[in-house]
Design an enzyme around this catalytic site. Structure first.
Site, short mmCIF file in Angstrom:
data_model
loop_
_atom_site.label_atom_id
_atom_site.label_comp_id
_atom_site.label_asym_id
_atom_site.label_seq_id
_atom_site.Cartn_x
_atom_site.Cartn_y
_atom_site.Cartn_z
N CYS A 34 0.83 -1.20 0.00
CA CYS A 34 0.00 0.00 0.00
C CYS A 34 0.88 1.26 0.00
O CYS A 34 1.59 1.52 -0.96
CB CYS A 34 -1.00 -0.04 1.15
SG CYS A 34 -2.36 1.13 0.93
N HIS A 83 -3.72 -5.06 0.01
CA HIS A 83 -3.22 -5.58 1.28
C HIS A 83 -3.27 -7.11 1.26
O HIS A 83 -4.33 -7.68 1.51
CB HIS A 83 -4.07 -5.06 2.44
CG HIS A 83 -3.86 -3.62 2.73
ND1 HIS A 83 -2.93 -3.17 3.64
CD2 HIS A 83 -4.44 -2.51 2.22
CE1 HIS A 83 -2.95 -1.85 3.68
NE2 HIS A 83 -3.86 -1.42 2.83
N GLU A 93 -2.23 -9.11 3.42
CA GLU A 93 -2.53 -9.60 4.78
C GLU A 93 -4.02 -9.52 5.10
O GLU A 93 -4.46 -10.11 6.09
CB GLU A 93 -1.71 -8.82 5.81
CG GLU A 93 -2.19 -7.44 6.15
CD GLU A 93 -1.87 -6.34 5.14
OE1 GLU A 93 -2.16 -5.17 5.44
OE2 GLU A 93 -1.33 -6.64 4.04
#
Length: 194
Positions: free
Chosen positions: A78, A176, A178
């Site tokens: 990001c 993202h 994650e």
């Protein structure tokens, strides 16, 4: 497996990245210490927030030159990806200059930030081994990296933009991983296995 270090510089939620890496079975540390970062086998450079403030923090700590000099695989996430670019429209900020491209602001014609799940396409990297064209990942951003020579995946929101970029040992994901469920975990694991 090697030591994974997440760069801690006051810009972002490191916990979700750390948790995702641990879930994949890797040892991971969060650090702002240049020597710890230089000793890593893999480095993750996350970021959430404002580009100018984040660059100021990197410069004050000397981490701007540390990141640029790394020779191990580095993954920017990001804002981390955007800061690795030459410059950003956000606050007219100079970046680390690893990628020779300027980060642009989405226009007013659509809702910003671009937030939520969107498909990634034109996957051109081992980073996406086992990932299918159009699989959805999680985005939240108001600025984007235009499609350029370093683009290894694209996404469409208002316009086509770089969902991921790569140059030498540096990778960047605008989304993202994650927070992107199984697809994100696969991408993260591909990077960690590199």
């Amino acid at each position: 497996m090697g030591k994974v270090v997440i760069i801690e510089y006051g810009a972002g939620n490191l916990f979700s990245v750390e948790t995702a890496v641990r879930r994949l079975g890797y040892e991971v540390a969060c650090s702002a210490d240049a020597e710890v970062i230089r000793a890593a086998d893999k480095v993750i450079f996350p970021g959430v927030g404002q580009a100018a403030a984040a660059m100021r923090q990197l410069k004050e700590s000397g981490l701007d030159t540390v990141i640029s000099s790394l020779r191990v695989p580095v993954l920017g996430i990001c804002l981390g990806m955007q800061l690795m670019c030459e410059a950003s429209d956000e606050g007219n900020t100079d970046g680390l200059g690893i990628f020779p491209v300027r980060v642009r602001k989405f226009g007013s014609e659509s809702k910003v930030p671009h937030m939520g799940w969107n498909g990634i396409r034109e996957l051109r990297s081992p980073l996406f081994t086992g990932v299918n064209e159009g699989e959805r990942v999680y985005f939240v951003h108001s600025y984007y990296v235009p499609v350029c020579e370093n683009t290894i995946a694209t996404c469409d929101y208002q316009r086509e933009f770089s969902a991921a970029i790569r140059k030498d040992n540096f990778w960047g994901c605008q989304f993202h991983p994650e927070k992107s469920a199984e697809t994100g975990a696969r991408i993260l694991e591909n990077f960690l296995k590199w």
